[in-house]
Write an enzyme that holds these catalytic residues in place. Structure first.
Site, PDB file in Angstrom:
ATOM      1  N   HIS A 243    -113.750  27.558 -38.337  1.00 53.15           N
ATOM      2  CA  HIS A 243    -113.602  26.113 -38.513  1.00 53.15           C
ATOM      3  C   HIS A 243    -114.794  25.382 -37.922  1.00 53.15           C
ATOM      4  CE1 HIS A 243    -112.125  26.793 -34.412  1.00 53.15           C
ATOM      5  NE2 HIS A 243    -112.336  25.511 -34.165  1.00 53.15           N
TER       6      HIS A 243
ATOM      7  N   HIS B   3    -115.890  20.963 -36.540  1.00 49.30           N
ATOM      8  CA  HIS B   3    -115.362  19.642 -36.222  1.00 49.30           C
ATOM      9  C   HIS B   3    -116.397  18.549 -36.473  1.00 49.30           C
ATOM     10  CE1 HIS B   3    -112.026  21.595 -34.123  1.00 49.30           C
ATOM     11  NE2 HIS B   3    -112.902  22.294 -33.424  1.00 49.30           N
TER      12      HIS B   3
ATOM     13  N   GLU C 209    -117.141  19.625 -29.115  1.00 44.83           N
ATOM     14  CA  GLU C 209    -116.001  20.304 -28.496  1.00 44.83           C
ATOM     15  C   GLU C 209    -116.413  20.984 -27.192  1.00 44.83           C
ATOM     16  OE1 GLU C 209    -114.036  24.556 -29.358  1.00 44.83           O
ATOM     17  OE2 GLU C 209    -113.730  23.125 -30.992  1.00 44.83           O
TER      18      GLU C 209
ATOM     19  N   HIS D 195    -113.372   6.501  -5.331  1.00 42.46           N
ATOM     20  CA  HIS D 195    -114.663   6.499  -6.021  1.00 42.46           C
ATOM     21  C   HIS D 195    -114.522   5.829  -7.375  1.00 42.46           C
ATOM     22  CE1 HIS D 195    -112.587   9.926  -7.817  1.00 42.46           C
ATOM     23  NE2 HIS D 195    -113.402   9.820  -8.855  1.00 42.46           N
TER      24      HIS D 195
ATOM     25  N   HIS E 210    -116.817   5.828 -11.458  1.00 37.82           N
ATOM     26  CA  HIS E 210    -117.924   6.320 -12.261  1.00 37.82           C
ATOM     27  C   HIS E 210    -118.576   5.127 -12.953  1.00 37.82           C
ATOM     28  CE1 HIS E 210    -116.426  10.327 -11.459  1.00 37.82           C
ATOM     29  NE2 HIS E 210    -115.228   9.904 -11.819  1.00 37.82           N
TER      30      HIS E 210
ATOM     31  N   GLU F 141    -111.815  16.874 -14.047  1.00 39.84           N
ATOM     32  CA  GLU F 141    -112.340  15.509 -14.107  1.00 39.84           C
ATOM     33  C   GLU F 141    -113.509  15.496 -15.097  1.00 39.84           C
ATOM     34  OE1 GLU F 141    -114.123  12.505 -10.633  1.00 39.84           O
ATOM     35  OE2 GLU F 141    -112.809  14.183 -10.098  1.00 39.84           O
TER      36      GLU F 141
END
Length: 496
Positions: free
Chosen positions: A193, A195, A199, A374, A376, A434
C-alpha cells in the site's frame, strides 16, 4: 424481605437516582410503570382504552402545590464519601482517584455540589480531574483527549488482525496529526500500500518486517522489534509483515483528517484496471489475472517469512537504501536520558534524517513525578499513553485552563504554545509518546526560563522567594521527581 439502605434511599428520592445513581445497574429507562408513576404501561394499540398518548391542556402552566418534598436533588452524606485529597483546598489541585469510592461526587474543597444522576460512574472514575477539576481550571480549552477504546475497531477474517484510528472526526482540534493503532497476527500482512500522508510508527509489541521501494527504484528491508521506529514518505509503496510473535504498532500521520480507509491498496488498484490493460502493461496473457482477489485484503494471513532478512532483501538498479536514507531507526537500542523522576528518549531528524518533520520523545515518568511544565513553540503536540495513569493541565492564552486525566490507550493533543505538564497519578510508571511536527524536538521549560531571566524581574512579577529561585536549574529537567504520596500537601503545607 427487607430493603437495603441504598434501595430505601432510591425509593424516596428521584427516579433519576434509581435509574443511574445508586441502585439500578442498567442505564436503560424502565418500560413499565414504576413506583414514581411517570412512565405508563407499555402498549401498541393507540385506539385502546389505555391512557391517551398526549396529556390534557390543564397540565399547561401553573399547577398549585406541585412541589414534592419527598423528591430531592440532594445526595445524603451517608450515601457517598470523598476521595483522599478531595476535600483539600481546591486551589492546591491535589490529584486524586475515585478507585475505592462507590458514588463519586463533583466536589473539590468548597467547590461544586453533589450529583444525584443520571450517571455512568465508570466515566467519573476515569476522569476525576474533569468531573471535579482543580480550582486553577478556567474557561474553555481545546478538547485534548480521545480514548482509543471508543474508536470503532476494524477486525479482519482469520484472526489476522485489527485496526482502529483517531482523527479529526473524533478529536476535531487535532488538526496536524492523526493516529492508527494496528495489530497483525503472526505472519499476517498489511498488504502492499501507499499513503497521501507521511507515516511514522513505533512498535508497541512484537516484531515486524518492513519492505519498501522509492521513486528511484531503491529498495529497503528491515526487521524491527518493540520500541523501534519506521518512517515512509507519502507515496512510497511499502508492506508490513508481523513475524512469529505477531505485532502491534502505533502509526502517526501528518494530516489531522487522515483516514486509513483512504489508503492506496495494490488489490484495489488491480481491480480498478481492465484486464486488457493489465495484460498489456505486464505483457502477460489474460489468464494470468484469473485468480486476482475480488476485494481488498487490507490485513490478511500470510506465509511465514524466512528467518534471515537478507533472503528478502532485493537489490534493484537503484541499489539498497542505507545510512541517512534508511526508513527505520532502532530506538529500542538507544539508551534513555535518566533523570531523578524518570527518563526520556528523543528521536528526531537530527538522528533519523529521513523523517524530516517528525520529532518525538518517549518519556517514562515514575509514580509521583511529572514531565516538567513546558510548551512547544512551533508545533502542536500529539501524545499517546502506553502505560500508567496521568493528569495533564493545559493553559491556553489568555486565561483558559483545563485538567484532564489519561490512562493507557488514550491519545492527547495540546496546541502549540499552550503550557502543560504530565503528572503520574498512579502507582506504576507512566510511559508517554510525545510527537511534534518539527525538524528538531524542542520545548520551552518554564523552570529554565525563570532561572535564565534576571532575578529581579521574576521577583517583581511573581513574588517568589530567593530560596525557590536559588534551587532552579539553568538546564531543562524534562522529568522532575515528586512525592509518591499525592495527598502529602493536603493540609496546605510541605512539598508535593
Amino acid at each position: 424481605m427487607g430493603f437495603s439502605p441504598s434501595l430505601k434511599y432510591c425509593l424516596k428520592t428521584s427516579l433519576v437516582s434509581l435509574l443511574l445513581g445508586i441502585c439500578q445497574p442498567s442505564n436503560a429507562l424502565p418500560h413499565d410503570s414504576g413506583p414514581f408513576g411517570w412512565a405508563s404501561a407499555a402498549g401498541n394499540d393507540e385506539s385502546s382504552t389505555r391512557s391517551p398518548l398526549r396529556g390534557d391542556s390543564a397540565f399547561l402552566g401553573v399547577v398549585q402545590n406541585e412541589v414534592n418534598p419527598d423528591n430531592s436533588a440532594a445526595v445524603p452524606e451517608s450515601e457517598y464519601k470523598l476521595a483522599p485529597g478531595q476535600a483539600a483546598d481546591a486551589d492546591l489541585g491535589i490529584p486524586f482517584t475515585f478507585d475505592n469510592v462507590a458514588h463519586p461526587q463533583p466536589v473539590r474543597g468548597d467547590l461544586g455540589s453533589t450529583d444525584p444522576g443520571p450517571r455512568t460512574y465508570a466515566y467519573d472514575r476515569l476522569n476525576p480531574s474533569t468531573f471535579a477539576p482543580p480550582g486553577s481550571d478556567s474557561g474553555e480549552v481545546t478538547q485534548g483527549k480521545w480514548p482509543l477504546g471508543l474508536s470503532h475497531n476494524r477486525i479482519l477474517p482469520g484472526h489476522a488482525g485489527w485496526s482502529r484510528q483517531e482523527n479529526t472526526d473524533v478529536l476535531p482540534g487535532a488538526t496536524t496529526m492523526a493516529g492508527v493503532d494496528m495489530k497483525l497476527a503472526p505472519w499476517a500482512y498489511r498488504e502492499l500500500h501507499w499513503h497521501q500522508a507521511n507515516e511514522w510508527s513505533i512498535i508497541l509489541n512484537g516484531s515486524v518486517r518492513v519492505q519498501a521501494m522509492n521513486e528511484d527504484g531503491q529498495t529497503f528491508t528491515d526487521d524491527l522489534t518493540a520500541g523501534d521506529v519506521w518512517y515512509f514518505p507519502s507515496g512510497v509503496p511499502h508492506s508490513l509483515q508481523a513475524l512469529d510473535e505477531g505485532a502491534e504498532f502505533m502509526l502517526v500521520f501528518d494530516q489531522g483528517d487522515f483516514s486509513d480507509g483512504g489508503t492506496g491498496l495494490i488489490t484495489e488498484m488491480f481491480l480498478r484496471n481492465p484486464k486488457e490493460v493489465l495484460s498489456k502493461n505486464f505483457q502477460a496473457p489474460l489468464s494470468d489475472f484469473d485468480d486476482l482477489p475480488q476485494d481488498q485484503l487490507y490485513i490478511f494471513n500470510g506465509t511465514p517469512a524466512p528467518k534471515d532478512v537478507k533472503e528478502q532483501t532485493i537489490q534493484g538498479p537503484g541499489g539498497v537504501l542505507s545510512g541517512d536514507q534508511s526508513y527505520t531507526y532502532h530506538l529500542s537500542k538507544q539508551e534513555a536520558y535518566e533523570t531523578p523522576g524518570g527518563s526520556i528518549k528523543i528521536i528526531d531528524p537530527v538522528s533519523f534524517p529521513i523523517a524530516k518533520m517528525f520529532s518525538a520523545a518517549l518519556v517514562t515518568i515514575k509514580p509521583g513525578a511529572m514531565r516538567e511544565i513546558h510548551w512547544h513553540g512551533t508545533s502542536d503536540e500529539w501524545g499517546f499513553f502506553l502505560a500508567g495513569q496521568a493528569r495533564v493541565s493545559i493553559y491556553e492564552a489568555p486565561s483558559a485552563g483545563a485538567s484532564i486525566d489519561f490512562s493507557a490507550g488514550d491519545i492527547s493533543y495540546v496546541k502549540a504554545t499552550a503550557s502543560h505538564y504530565i503528572e503520574n497519578t498512579g502507582v506504576e510508571d507512566v510511559v508517554f509518546l510525545e510527537m511534534l511536527q518539527a525538524p528538531r524536538f524542542s520545548d520551552i521549560s518554564v523552570g529554565q526560563w525563570l532561572k535564565l531571566t534576571p532575578r529581579q524581574i521574576v521577583k517583581d512579577t511573581l513574588h517568589l522567594p530567593d530560596s525557590l529561585l536559588d534551587n532552579l536549574s539553568p538546564n531543562k529537567q524534562y522529568v522532575v521527581q515528586g512525592n509518591r504520596n499525592l495527598t502529602a500537601v493536603a493540609d496546605g503545607s510541605g512539598i508535593a
